[in-house]
Design an enzyme around this catalytic site. Sequence first.
Site, PDB file in Angstrom:
ATOM      1  N   CYS A   2       0.932  -1.321  -0.005  1.00  0.00           N
ATOM      2  CA  CYS A   2       0.089  -0.118  -0.098  1.00  0.00           C
ATOM      3  C   CYS A   2       0.855   1.252  -0.030  1.00  0.00           C
ATOM      4  O   CYS A   2       2.024   1.205   0.507  1.00  0.00           O
ATOM      5  CB  CYS A   2      -0.903  -0.026   1.174  1.00  0.00           C
ATOM      6  N   ARG A  27       3.180   0.254  -6.878  1.00  0.00           N
ATOM      7  CA  ARG A  27       3.108  -0.794  -5.705  1.00  0.00           C
ATOM      8  C   ARG A  27       1.925  -1.460  -6.003  1.00  0.00           C
ATOM      9  O   ARG A  27       1.946  -2.485  -5.357  1.00  0.00           O
ATOM     10  CB  ARG A  27       2.958  -0.143  -4.447  1.00  0.00           C
ATOM     11  N   TRP A  74      -4.478  -2.486  -1.427  1.00  0.00           N
ATOM     12  CA  TRP A  74      -4.537  -3.688  -1.942  1.00  0.00           C
ATOM     13  C   TRP A  74      -5.579  -4.255  -0.853  1.00  0.00           C
ATOM     14  O   TRP A  74      -5.442  -4.194   0.117  1.00  0.00           O
ATOM     15  CB  TRP A  74      -3.221  -4.682  -1.945  1.00  0.00           C
ATOM     16  N   ASN A  98      -0.360   0.902   6.203  1.00  0.00           N
ATOM     17  CA  ASN A  98       0.279  -0.214   5.429  1.00  0.00           C
ATOM     18  C   ASN A  98       0.533  -1.291   6.464  1.00  0.00           C
ATOM     19  O   ASN A  98       1.416  -1.127   7.029  1.00  0.00           O
ATOM     20  CB  ASN A  98       1.214   0.461   4.593  1.00  0.00           C
ATOM     21  N   GLY A  99       0.329  -2.392   5.997  1.00  0.00           N
ATOM     22  CA  GLY A  99       0.836  -3.715   6.965  1.00  0.00           C
ATOM     23  C   GLY A  99      -0.266  -4.407   7.462  1.00  0.00           C
ATOM     24  O   GLY A  99      -1.246  -4.340   6.771  1.00  0.00           O
ATOM     25  N   GLU A 479      20.161 -21.469  -1.477  1.00  0.00           N
ATOM     26  CA  GLU A 479      20.084 -20.015  -1.959  1.00  0.00           C
ATOM     27  C   GLU A 479      21.058 -19.256  -0.991  1.00  0.00           C
ATOM     28  O   GLU A 479      21.597 -18.120  -1.604  1.00  0.00           O
ATOM     29  CB  GLU A 479      18.720 -19.528  -1.511  1.00  0.00           C
ATOM     30  N   LYS A 483      23.810 -16.637  -2.933  1.00  0.00           N
ATOM     31  CA  LYS A 483      23.873 -15.263  -2.619  1.00  0.00           C
ATOM     32  C   LYS A 483      25.485 -14.859  -2.306  1.00  0.00           C
ATOM     33  O   LYS A 483      26.000 -13.940  -2.549  1.00  0.00           O
ATOM     34  CB  LYS A 483      22.883 -15.167  -1.315  1.00  0.00           C
ATOM     35  N   GLU A 486      27.578 -14.972  -5.397  1.00  0.00           N
ATOM     36  CA  GLU A 486      27.176 -13.665  -6.428  1.00  0.00           C
ATOM     37  C   GLU A 486      27.828 -12.704  -6.054  1.00  0.00           C
ATOM     38  O   GLU A 486      28.083 -11.894  -6.734  1.00  0.00           O
ATOM     39  CB  GLU A 486      25.484 -13.527  -6.254  1.00  0.00           C
ATOM     40  N   HIS A 502      28.255 -38.162   2.461  1.00  0.00           N
ATOM     41  CA  HIS A 502      28.572 -38.770   1.311  1.00  0.00           C
ATOM     42  C   HIS A 502      29.507 -37.908   0.328  1.00  0.00           C
ATOM     43  O   HIS A 502      29.061 -37.920  -0.808  1.00  0.00           O
ATOM     44  CB  HIS A 502      27.174 -38.828   0.601  1.00  0.00           C
ATOM     45  N   LYS A 602      20.896  -8.401 -14.136  1.00  0.00           N
ATOM     46  CA  LYS A 602      19.549  -8.503 -13.339  1.00  0.00           C
ATOM     47  C   LYS A 602      18.623  -9.362 -14.028  1.00  0.00           C
ATOM     48  O   LYS A 602      17.883 -10.286 -13.404  1.00  0.00           O
ATOM     49  CB  LYS A 602      18.990  -7.116 -13.178  1.00  0.00           C
TER      50      LYS A 602
END
Length: 607
Positions: A2, A27, A74, A98-99, A479, A483, A486, A502, A602
């Site tokens: 929001c 948004r 929203w 907002n939240g 992940e 990161k 990267e 293993h 990106k």
Amino acid sequence: MCGIVGIIGKQDVAPLLVEGLKRLEYRGYDSAGIATLVNGGIERRRAEGKLANLARLLEDKPVAGGIGIGHTRWATHGVPNERNAHPHATQRVAVVHNGIIENFQELKAELTAQGHVFESDTDTEAVAQLIDHHLAQGLSPRDATAKSLERLRGAFALGIIFAGHPDMMIAARQGSPLALGYGEGEMYLGSDALALAPLTQRISYLLDGDWAVLTADGATIFDRDGATVTREVRLTQFSGALIGKGQHRHFMLKEIFEQPEVIGGTLNTMLNPAERTITLPSLPFDLGVVNRVRIIACGTSFYAGSVAKYWIEKLARLPVEVDIASEFRYREPPMEPGGLAIFISQSGETADTLAALRYCRAHGQHTLALVNVPESTISREAEATLLTLAGPEIGVASTKAFTTQLVVLACLAVGMARSRGAISGETEAEICQALAEVPARVAEFLRRDDEIRLMAQGISEARDVLYLGRGASFPIALEGALKLKEISYIHAEGYAAGELKHGPIALIDDSVPVIVICPTDELYEKTASNVQEVVARGGRVVFFSDQEGVDRLASPPFAAMALPAVNPFVAPILYAIPVQLLAYHVAIAKGTDVDQPRNLAKSVTVE
């Protein structure tokens, strides 16, 4: 996601509020509204749909006033209509929010019993009614707000105005960002500085837990303990990069810290916290009769899909395959009619993922896109689209896009399970409650950023790092390793913890940090046993669990951090945050280009 705008001005502010909201349209929203003070009383204009509808309403029924707040919403619980649109107000106070207010049902029941009448289906109205309750008891706006903030649980950003106080606005932040703008005899409030761009070049940012009393002459800011504090006011050029980074050193760090807000905003599109149910957008196929799911993605999005495999198979009892897009179609896999293929891409333009979509479509599969850009090619070519509301992500290393993908996939898993009759209403309610709490738990953890920074110092000199996890924590380990690779250029690998013996255990010595993702779920004991094996061989373990998990670990690791306790189902979303922050701070220690790491782009739009 929001949007909030507030202005204490020298002229009628309604046109400026609408212009500010237009700058926040990226948004996403489905209703909008403003509130101003006219002759000391609160006047509102609200409309369903796009801002053009609000603008037409204001042409027909203009509103004056030199102080006001505006909002784009929203829909969460409660349909997108004028009744549920912000601002929410009583005769004494108007609020934009907002939240997610996690305990709004408790507050609503308490206030209703005391005679307050609620007019909407939103959690936000509980804030307005609570403040109104304290005002009716004779408290000042400042004291009424302070007392109310003590009762609120969740992640939120608030803008508040009060009848009879044409030179006062109050702002509060817990997890969701808010920027203050300083003018000449004017003050401004915005969800981000973009909303304030034409109004002022002098910006400051509330920190988590801050709240502020704004007047035309400036702002008095208080921290969560009520102590008066000073936040830096920056002079900035709005066309430059600094405005996009806010108070943060890099876009990546800014985007990490935006996650309470964007997770909450994305949840709000599907989660009804009042009924504790998931409502998926209307789809052109029946999830209840899908016989197989295939998830196709690249990079970080592939790991989001890998978490979803655990969720969907466990909840919906559907077989799921997860494929790397660049390999998928070259196998020429046979595909039975009635299957569903899900394509995950932040940009919606990833070339390999798009090619896989076209292959699946040509082979009679239902196609569902999960993207952050609604106008993207993948979104246009798929049968249906689920949107993440991460907003623009500038840093090359994906952070908030990843966690919002997880949020959408979690909701999809619940929706699939319900469509198939595979879960009870009680289980759905339990998961929905856990999801609703995630933004606040993420915000809570982000306040410990300095602890992660200190951890990073001991890892930045390593040449190799291992990440371990079991179950849905295994993709988070993958992940985390990605990161680190990267942005710090340190070699890192993620493994299922059960695979340690293993092969990877041969690498363990006192020069190899081992990052362990280990929430206290049904697999905790097995992962903890692997930790003991690493410690016995001199390995330097960095252990992420909750307080119970840290306390139960028999041998103290090199370093441990207790995250907030959460339902194991949502743990992958929360545990993504420390691995992001750890990679960021290691990269800072090594002096690499965090936002634009070498050789990376990106969006990969060629094979």
